[in-house]
Design an enzyme around this catalytic site. Structure first.
Site, mmCIF file in Angstrom:
data_model
loop_
_atom_site.group_PDB
_atom_site.id
_atom_site.type_symbol
_atom_site.label_atom_id
_atom_site.label_comp_id
_atom_site.label_asym_id
_atom_site.label_seq_id
_atom_site.Cartn_x
_atom_site.Cartn_y
_atom_site.Cartn_z
ATOM 1 N N SER A 84 -40.979 -44.421 2.745
ATOM 2 C CA SER A 84 -39.864 -44.521 2.077
ATOM 3 C C SER A 84 -39.075 -43.134 2.188
ATOM 4 C CB SER A 84 -39.667 -44.752 0.414
ATOM 5 O OG SER A 84 -40.182 -46.441 0.602
ATOM 6 N N LYS A 128 -33.744 -40.115 -6.505
ATOM 7 C CA LYS A 128 -33.713 -42.281 -6.379
ATOM 8 C C LYS A 128 -33.659 -42.363 -7.839
ATOM 9 C CE LYS A 128 -36.672 -45.029 -3.344
ATOM 10 N NZ LYS A 128 -37.791 -44.303 -2.947
ATOM 11 N N SER A 144 -37.360 -46.832 1.302
ATOM 12 C CA SER A 144 -36.006 -47.240 0.205
ATOM 13 C C SER A 144 -35.770 -46.211 -0.190
ATOM 14 C CB SER A 144 -37.440 -47.786 -1.162
ATOM 15 O OG SER A 144 -38.044 -47.174 -1.276
HETATM 16 N N1 GLN Z 1 -41.355 -50.166 3.343
HETATM 17 C C1 GLN Z 1 -42.370 -49.971 3.145
HETATM 18 C C2 GLN Z 1 -43.099 -50.991 1.639
HETATM 19 O O1 GLN Z 1 -42.245 -52.054 2.005
HETATM 20 C C3 GLN Z 1 -43.108 -48.735 2.499
HETATM 21 C C4 GLN Z 1 -42.129 -48.435 0.455
HETATM 22 C C5 GLN Z 1 -42.242 -47.357 0.326
HETATM 23 O O2 GLN Z 1 -42.425 -46.213 0.629
HETATM 24 N N2 GLN Z 1 -41.749 -46.821 -0.753
HETATM 25 O O3 GLN Z 1 -43.744 -51.367 1.297
#
Ligand code: GLN
Length: 476
Positions: free
Chosen positions: A168, A69, A144
């Site tokens: 994410s 990532k 994400s």
């Molecule tokens: N979807 C969640 C957010 O928007 C979690 C994102 C993540 O785990 N990086 O913060």
């Protein structure tokens, strides 16, 4: 044999038996990415041959590469969090997880697409454009870590690293039909992970099956003196937990996770999975996590507060993008106005507001108090359960564009994954079904802090007795 279709543990065996070679695996992956990724866009760049360490054929992992990532630092390679503000940034050091992987004979295959700074649940906020779900290209892969999950699902990578602050890793794993694990807070070093919310962030595996997940956690977990939040705990060999036996294990089903908002098809698959685990000897009981209704509000205060503070360092002076103006303050303002995307700006403003004097007690402090209550709900549940189970995401993959202009709807899609980060516990998503439109559905397994072994045991038993993980999207 098509090497890109294999798991890492299968490739290790083939390599040891000399039935394939590191070169054959690399060539096959590169060819596959060149052919298939233009329609998925899981990768934002591939690491060229020149980056391949010379020692790759040595070590446990025999040169099997890994997709990474874009918020995990790889020395000398562009690492941008898919944000314009980090354009051109090449870290002068490796994240600890990358160092460990290289030490074990792996190396980075390429950088995967993500929501800008990991803010999102759909991979639609990347400055490089969207990633498509391999099961239905009109749909999002989740986020994400959407690039990592899509790459593994479409056999563009053998396995991948993601990061999970509020879901994410698990949510995209669920929406792409692969395995994703958020380890216990402190299990894996965060050194070299570009911070989103430091009290919530963890790096973890995205893999094709449970065995690879255990293998990858073995390599990346453990104490690191460069991350003071990484735990000094004995490190088990997680592969020893891969036992097809859950007899007598107490599995709690939180009633709050089956309430309003849960899609019918997702509920049916998760309930069937619970029946399967019961048939296999698990002791199923309904439990309650009474503070669940506060999780989204608490998370979006704590996470944005920490994000606004972490992102203060991106000012055009030290890293990446810079838009020079007349004086220093204007340079900061202009750089940040042009460098950050809409969602990043929204998070910075929300977080700065929550931390501002006069509002701190009412928002940030209060959120931290409720966070403690959420954590206590789990402590209580784990006095009489070994594992908890439920859905990962309230729906299967939604359509591209469906939620991007409705931040609240997007935030609500994290309702089941967020509490895990707030409590610091480990949790995993494994494939447990498909909708009638052939979209994958994930099963969420949660355990006590540092009890990843329990997750592996339940996940492995479920996988050995079902076939969901064998189904692949039809991508050519
Ligand atoms: N979807 C969640 C957010 O928007 C979690 C994102 C993540 O785990 N990086 O913060």
């Amino acid at each position: 044999m098509e090497p890109f279709r294999q798991t890492a543990h299968a490739l290790i065996k083939l390599l040891e038996e000399k039935k394939t070679s590191t070169k054959e695996i690399h060539d096959a992956l590169r060819e596959r990415v060149a052919k298939v990724d233009p329609s998925i866009h899981a990768f934002i760049s591939l690491d060229g041959d020149s980056e391949t360490p010379s020692s790759i054929s040595e070590g446990l992992l025999h040169g099997i590469p890994i997709a990474v990532k874009d918020n995990i630092c790889v020395k000398g390679r562009l690492t941008t969090c898919c944000s314009k503000i980090l354009a051109g940034f090449r870290p002068p050091y490796h994240a600890t997880v990358i160092e460990r992987l290289i030490g074990a004979g792996s190396f980075p295959l390429g950088r995967t697409n993500m929501d800008e700074f990991a803010f999102g649940s759909s991979t639609e906020t990347s400055c490089y454009g969207i990633t498509r779900n391999p099961w239905d290209k009109e749909r999002i892969p989740g986020g994400s870590s959407g690039g990592s999950a899509a790459a593994v699902a479409a056999d563009l990578a053998i396995w991948a690293l993601g990061s999970d602050t509020g879901g994410s890793i698990r949510q995209p794993a669920s929406l792409c039909g692969v395995v994703g694990l958020k380890p216990t807070y402190g299990r894996v070093s965060r050194y070299g992970l570009i911070a989103f919310a430091s009290s919530l962030d963890q790096i973890g595996p995205v893999t094709k099956d449970v065995e690879d997940c255990a293998l990858l956690l073995n390599v990346i977990a453990g104490h690191d003196e460069r991350d003071s939040t990484s735990a000094e705990r004995p490190l088990p060999d997680f592969r020893l937990s891969l036992k097809n036996d859950i007899r007598g294990l107490r599995i709690g089903v939180p009633k709050e996770y089956f309430a309003e908002g849960l899609d019918g098809e997702v509920e049916t698959s998760v309930r069937q999975a619970i029946d399967t685990l019961k048939r296999l000897g698990g002791e199923i009981k309904e439990i309650s996590l009474p503070h669940s209704r506060h999780v989204v509000a608490v998370y979006y205060l704590v996470a944005t507060a920490e994000a606004s503070s972490n992102l203060a360092r991106f000012d055009g002076v030290q890293y990446g993008f810079r838009d020079e103006a007349g004086d220093l303050l204007s340079t900061y303002a202009q750089t940040r106005a042009k460098g950050f995307g809409t969602e990043a700006k929204r998070r910075i403003m929300l977080g700065t507001y929550a931390l501002s004097s006069g509002y701190y007690d009412a928002y940030y402090l209060k959120a931290q108090k409720v966070r403690t209550l959420i954590k206590k709900d789990f402590d209580e549940a784990f006095t009489h359960c070994d594992c908890l189970i439920g859905p990962v995401s309230p729906t299967a993959a939604f359509r591209i564009g469906e939620k991007i202009n409705d931040p609240l709807a997007m935030y609500l899609s994290d309702i089941y994954t967020i509490p895990v980060n707030l409590a610091g516990i480990p949790a995993m998503s494994i494939p447990c079904g498909f909708t009638k439109d052939a979209l994958p559905i994930g099963l969420h397994l949660l355990a006590r802090p540092f009890a990843e072994e329990t997750l592996f045991r339940v996940a492995y038993t479920f996988e050995q007795n079902t076939e969901f993980h064998e189904r692949k999207p039809d991508v050519k």
